[in-house]
Write a protein that holds these residues in place. Structure first.
Motif, PDB file in Angstrom:
ATOM      1  N   GLY A 102      -0.325   0.331   2.687  1.00 23.52           N
ATOM      2  CA  GLY A 102       0.210   0.157   1.345  1.00 23.52           C
ATOM      3  C   GLY A 102       1.490  -0.662   1.290  1.00 23.52           C
ATOM      4  O   GLY A 102       2.010  -1.128   2.304  1.00 23.52           O
ATOM      5  N   PRO A 103       2.042  -0.833   0.089  1.00 25.57           N
ATOM      6  CA  PRO A 103       3.251  -1.638  -0.097  1.00 25.57           C
ATOM      7  C   PRO A 103       4.517  -0.835   0.199  1.00 25.57           C
ATOM      8  O   PRO A 103       4.570   0.370  -0.011  1.00 25.57           O
ATOM      9  CB  PRO A 103       3.172  -2.020  -1.583  1.00 25.57           C
ATOM     10  CG  PRO A 103       2.394  -0.912  -2.221  1.00 25.57           C
ATOM     11  CD  PRO A 103       1.440  -0.407  -1.187  1.00 25.57           C
ATOM     12  N   PHE A 104       5.527  -1.538   0.685  1.00 25.38           N
ATOM     13  CA  PHE A 104       6.769  -0.896   1.094  1.00 25.38           C
ATOM     14  C   PHE A 104       7.903  -1.871   0.848  1.00 25.38           C
ATOM     15  O   PHE A 104       7.865  -3.016   1.314  1.00 25.38           O
ATOM     16  CB  PHE A 104       6.677  -0.506   2.575  1.00 25.38           C
ATOM     17  CG  PHE A 104       7.888   0.185   3.126  1.00 25.38           C
ATOM     18  CD1 PHE A 104       8.478   1.246   2.466  1.00 25.38           C
ATOM     19  CD2 PHE A 104       8.425  -0.217   4.337  1.00 25.38           C
ATOM     20  CE1 PHE A 104       9.588   1.892   2.989  1.00 25.38           C
ATOM     21  CE2 PHE A 104       9.525   0.418   4.875  1.00 25.38           C
ATOM     22  CZ  PHE A 104      10.115   1.478   4.202  1.00 25.38           C
ATOM     23  N   PHE A 105       8.933  -1.458   0.113  1.00 19.37           N
ATOM     24  CA  PHE A 105      10.050  -2.351  -0.221  1.00 19.37           C
ATOM     25  C   PHE A 105      11.247  -2.051   0.674  1.00 19.37           C
ATOM     26  O   PHE A 105      11.622  -0.889   0.859  1.00 19.37           O
ATOM     27  CB  PHE A 105      10.459  -2.193  -1.681  1.00 19.37           C
ATOM     28  CG  PHE A 105      11.575  -3.123  -2.085  1.00 19.37           C
ATOM     29  CD1 PHE A 105      11.332  -4.479  -2.287  1.00 19.37           C
ATOM     30  CD2 PHE A 105      12.861  -2.650  -2.241  1.00 19.37           C
ATOM     31  CE1 PHE A 105      12.364  -5.343  -2.639  1.00 19.37           C
ATOM     32  CE2 PHE A 105      13.904  -3.503  -2.600  1.00 19.37           C
ATOM     33  CZ  PHE A 105      13.649  -4.855  -2.798  1.00 19.37           C
ATOM     34  N   LEU A 338      -1.372   4.212  -5.959  1.00 17.71           N
ATOM     35  CA  LEU A 338      -0.481   5.363  -5.875  1.00 17.71           C
ATOM     36  C   LEU A 338       0.972   4.949  -5.687  1.00 17.71           C
ATOM     37  O   LEU A 338       1.889   5.679  -6.060  1.00 17.71           O
ATOM     38  CB  LEU A 338      -0.928   6.270  -4.720  1.00 17.71           C
ATOM     39  CG  LEU A 338      -0.218   7.616  -4.578  1.00 17.71           C
ATOM     40  CD1 LEU A 338      -0.486   8.491  -5.804  1.00 17.71           C
ATOM     41  CD2 LEU A 338      -0.674   8.338  -3.308  1.00 17.71           C
ATOM     42  N   SER A 339       1.191   3.769  -5.111  1.00 16.99           N
ATOM     43  CA  SER A 339       2.562   3.300  -4.880  1.00 16.99           C
ATOM     44  C   SER A 339       3.314   3.049  -6.176  1.00 16.99           C
ATOM     45  O   SER A 339       4.542   2.983  -6.193  1.00 16.99           O
ATOM     46  CB  SER A 339       2.531   2.000  -4.063  1.00 16.99           C
ATOM     47  OG  SER A 339       2.053   0.917  -4.870  1.00 16.99           O
ATOM     48  N   GLY A 340       2.570   2.877  -7.269  1.00 14.87           N
ATOM     49  CA  GLY A 340       3.208   2.571  -8.545  1.00 14.87           C
ATOM     50  C   GLY A 340       3.432   1.095  -8.789  1.00 14.87           C
ATOM     51  O   GLY A 340       3.839   0.686  -9.875  1.00 14.87           O
ATOM     52  N   LEU A 341       3.148   0.260  -7.775  1.00 18.72           N
ATOM     53  CA  LEU A 341       3.355  -1.182  -7.917  1.00 18.72           C
ATOM     54  C   LEU A 341       2.114  -1.877  -8.470  1.00 18.72           C
ATOM     55  O   LEU A 341       2.209  -2.713  -9.382  1.00 18.72           O
ATOM     56  CB  LEU A 341       3.722  -1.789  -6.564  1.00 18.72           C
ATOM     57  CG  LEU A 341       5.127  -1.499  -6.028  1.00 18.72           C
ATOM     58  CD1 LEU A 341       5.277  -2.026  -4.618  1.00 18.72           C
ATOM     59  CD2 LEU A 341       6.176  -2.112  -6.944  1.00 18.72           C
ATOM     60  N   LEU A 343      -1.664  -2.155 -10.250  1.00 20.59           N
ATOM     61  CA  LEU A 343      -2.650  -1.595 -11.179  1.00 20.59           C
ATOM     62  C   LEU A 343      -2.209  -0.279 -11.824  1.00 20.59           C
ATOM     63  O   LEU A 343      -2.972   0.674 -11.904  1.00 20.59           O
ATOM     64  CB  LEU A 343      -3.987  -1.387 -10.454  1.00 20.59           C
ATOM     65  CG  LEU A 343      -4.616  -2.634  -9.827  1.00 20.59           C
ATOM     66  CD1 LEU A 343      -5.814  -2.238  -8.960  1.00 20.59           C
ATOM     67  CD2 LEU A 343      -5.040  -3.630 -10.895  1.00 20.59           C
ATOM     68  N   PRO A 344      -0.973  -0.217 -12.325  1.00 18.65           N
ATOM     69  CA  PRO A 344      -0.527   1.044 -12.928  1.00 18.65           C
ATOM     70  C   PRO A 344      -1.371   1.403 -14.150  1.00 18.65           C
ATOM     71  O   PRO A 344      -1.596   0.577 -15.033  1.00 18.65           O
ATOM     72  CB  PRO A 344       0.925   0.758 -13.329  1.00 18.65           C
ATOM     73  CG  PRO A 344       1.013  -0.736 -13.439  1.00 18.65           C
ATOM     74  CD  PRO A 344       0.055  -1.263 -12.415  1.00 18.65           C
ATOM     75  N   GLY A 345      -1.854   2.631 -14.179  1.00 19.60           N
ATOM     76  CA  GLY A 345      -2.627   3.111 -15.317  1.00 19.60           C
ATOM     77  C   GLY A 345      -4.056   2.630 -15.392  1.00 19.60           C
ATOM     78  O   GLY A 345      -4.778   2.983 -16.336  1.00 19.60           O
ATOM     79  N   VAL A 346      -4.509   1.842 -14.438  1.00 16.41           N
ATOM     80  CA  VAL A 346      -5.875   1.308 -14.476  1.00 16.41           C
ATOM     81  C   VAL A 346      -6.858   2.382 -14.019  1.00 16.41           C
ATOM     82  O   VAL A 346      -6.690   2.966 -12.943  1.00 16.41           O
ATOM     83  CB  VAL A 346      -6.004   0.064 -13.581  1.00 16.41           C
ATOM     84  CG1 VAL A 346      -7.458  -0.350 -13.422  1.00 16.41           C
ATOM     85  CG2 VAL A 346      -5.183  -1.088 -14.155  1.00 16.41           C
ATOM     86  N   PRO A 347      -7.896   2.661 -14.797  1.00 21.93           N
ATOM     87  CA  PRO A 347      -8.882   3.669 -14.375  1.00 21.93           C
ATOM     88  C   PRO A 347      -9.622   3.226 -13.115  1.00 21.93           C
ATOM     89  O   PRO A 347      -9.896   2.043 -12.911  1.00 21.93           O
ATOM     90  CB  PRO A 347      -9.849   3.752 -15.566  1.00 21.93           C
ATOM     91  CG  PRO A 347      -9.135   3.119 -16.711  1.00 21.93           C
ATOM     92  CD  PRO A 347      -8.197   2.112 -16.125  1.00 21.93           C
ATOM     93  N   ARG A 348      -9.947   4.197 -12.281  1.00 20.57           N
ATOM     94  CA  ARG A 348     -10.699   3.903 -11.074  1.00 20.57           C
ATOM     95  C   ARG A 348     -12.042   3.269 -11.411  1.00 20.57           C
ATOM     96  O   ARG A 348     -12.562   2.430 -10.656  1.00 20.57           O
ATOM     97  CB  ARG A 348     -10.904   5.197 -10.281  1.00 20.57           C
ATOM     98  CG  ARG A 348     -11.558   5.028  -8.935  1.00 20.57           C
ATOM     99  CD  ARG A 348     -11.581   6.372  -8.213  1.00 20.57           C
ATOM    100  NE  ARG A 348     -12.336   6.298  -6.978  1.00 20.57           N
ATOM    101  CZ  ARG A 348     -13.658   6.347  -6.890  1.00 20.57           C
ATOM    102  NH1 ARG A 348     -14.399   6.465  -7.993  1.00 20.57           N
ATOM    103  NH2 ARG A 348     -14.265   6.280  -5.718  1.00 20.57           N
ATOM    104  N   ALA A 349     -12.606   3.616 -12.556  1.00 20.31           N
ATOM    105  CA  ALA A 349     -13.889   3.044 -12.973  1.00 20.31           C
ATOM    106  C   ALA A 349     -13.785   1.536 -13.161  1.00 20.31           C
ATOM    107  O   ALA A 349     -14.742   0.797 -12.889  1.00 20.31           O
ATOM    108  CB  ALA A 349     -14.373   3.702 -14.269  1.00 20.31           C
ATOM    109  N   ASP A 350     -12.632   1.051 -13.640  1.00 22.83           N
ATOM    110  CA  ASP A 350     -12.436  -0.397 -13.807  1.00 22.83           C
ATOM    111  C   ASP A 350     -12.455  -1.100 -12.449  1.00 22.83           C
ATOM    112  O   ASP A 350     -13.022  -2.190 -12.302  1.00 22.83           O
ATOM    113  CB  ASP A 350     -11.118  -0.677 -14.495  1.00 22.83           C
ATOM    114  CG  ASP A 350     -11.189  -0.596 -16.012  1.00 22.83           C
ATOM    115  OD1 ASP A 350     -12.214  -0.081 -16.511  1.00 22.83           O
ATOM    116  OD2 ASP A 350     -10.245  -1.031 -16.689  1.00 22.83           O
ATOM    117  N   ILE A 351     -11.818  -0.488 -11.466  1.00 25.26           N
ATOM    118  CA  ILE A 351     -11.797  -1.067 -10.120  1.00 25.26           C
ATOM    119  C   ILE A 351     -13.225  -1.176  -9.588  1.00 25.26           C
ATOM    120  O   ILE A 351     -13.617  -2.214  -9.051  1.00 25.26           O
ATOM    121  CB  ILE A 351     -10.913  -0.201  -9.184  1.00 25.26           C
ATOM    122  CG1 ILE A 351      -9.469  -0.167  -9.703  1.00 25.26           C
ATOM    123  CG2 ILE A 351     -10.978  -0.719  -7.759  1.00 25.26           C
ATOM    124  CD1 ILE A 351      -8.586   0.862  -9.001  1.00 25.26           C
TER     125      ILE A 351
END
Length: 359
Positions: A102-105, A338-341, A343-351
């Motif tokens: 995942g992403p890490f800042f 989950l990182s919050g960076l 696809l925030p709020g995007v339903p898993r069905a869209d993915i």
């Protein structure tokens, strides 16, 4: 600093300091060319895919304090050298070593001393604030202002050794970095104009490859390299979400499962995404009809056809092999979403909808 005058500008980039050259194991001829302009204290040949590549670079730099690290190779080589150089410059950034997914800042004020000489087109790693670290556990995306190299040198004599197919594939990722965040983002008059113009420039460069009259010469190579670099520089991303590339986590997980290169994963996902926007089968977070028209100049269905034809002309397959869509969608949700960076709020069905459309 970007030097577009080729390897003859290497002594200027080094500013009189000694060079420690890190090179991809496949680039013996290019190593000789680089040393013709500035002999290295040592040449360290690294296998970018090995788990101990960063440690190899770190040890070499520790033995020669004061030497400028010069990275010669593709994105994976430049990522390794930039990560090691940052860790030595600012030891507080070493936290990335424990992250494998995942992403890490990494916040830092450190300046990265690395000079990058890319041997490939497309990643933009030579000027990027992002480095990717792939392992058996997953793919970590490390983001930090301290990862931007001190200088980048582009030389058509280095990238000109690539086969035409690789040059074409090298345009896909830059186009996606320009246009996808703009289409998924809000209206920004100035940035939209930059994205539309740069995206069209990249498409035109690709169309030249398929022309029987095209000769891939220094001007084409320099233009393609500068277009890729511009996707990480300047004002293009100002005002955009820092992780607005909505297809990035999907492509990353497709690569992990299938072993496809990034260009091939994106080649399947881009037309599928545009077709989903045309059908309005995914939410506004992915973009809209109006945004596609603004950035590409066509409605989503027409844009999907144009991009599909463009990608196929570059000898890329625009369909994914059979994959476990549910498993990939779950991986996109965790850790990327989950990182919050991303696809925030995007339903898993869209993915899952986009992945199904790409198959």
């Amino acid at each position: 600093m970007v030097y577009a005058g080729g390897l003859r500008q290497l002594p200027v980039a080094l500013a009189g300091r000694p060079m420690l050259l890190f090179a991809d194991e496949r680039l013996a001829a290019q190593v000789d060319s680089v040393q013709g302009f500035a002999p290295a204290l040592a040449v360290v040949v690294i296998s970018s895919g090995s788990d101990d590549a960063v440690e190899t670079v770190t040890e070499a730099l520790t033995r020669r304090p004061g030497a400028i690290p010069v990275a010669l190779g593709g994105g994976s080589v430049m990522d390794v050298v930039r990560l090691a150089a940052l860790a030595l410059t600012d030891p507080s950034t070493n936290g990335w070593r424990s992250r494998h997914d995942g992403p890490f800042f990494l916040p830092t004020r450190a300046l990265n001393p690395t000079v990058c000489i890319p041997s490939t087109l497309g990643t933009g790693s030579e000027v990027s604030p992002v480095a990717m670290r792939r392992s058996a556990s997953g793919t970590a995306m490390i983001i930090s202002p301290g990862l931007r190299s001190a200088a980048a040198i582009i030389d058509p004599a280095v990238t000109g050794t690539l086969p035409v197919a690789a040059l074409g594939a090298g345009l896909v990722e830059p186009w996606s970095r320009v246009c996808i965040p703009a289409i998924a983002g809000d209206r920004l008059r100035f940035q939209d104009g930059l994205a539309a113009g740069l995206g069209e420039t990249i498409l035109a460069l690709g169309e030249e490859i398929g022309s029987s009259e095209c000769a891939i010469g220094p001007d084409w190579l320099r233009s393609a390299a500068l277009a890729s670099m511009q996707t990480h520089l300047g004002l293009l991303p100002v005002g955009r979400a820092p992780a607005g590339h909505v297809l990035w986590p999907l492509a990353t997980e497709v690569m992990r499962v299938t072993g496809l290169p990034k260009a091939e994963a994106l080649a399947a996902l881009i037309p599928a995404w545009l077709k989903c926007l045309a059908a309005k089968s995914i939410g506004r977070e992915w973009g809209s009809v109006q945004r596609v028209v603004r950035i590409i100049g066509l409605d989503p269905a027409e844009a999907a056809d144009r991009l599909e034809s463009w990608l196929q002309a570059l000898c890329l397959t625009t369909r994914l092999p059979e994959v476990d869509v549910d498993a990939i969608a779950t991986r996109v949700a965790t850790p990327w979403q989950l990182s919050g960076l991303f696809l925030p709020g995007v339903p898993r069905a869209d993915i899952a909808t986009v992945l199904h459309a790409a198959g």
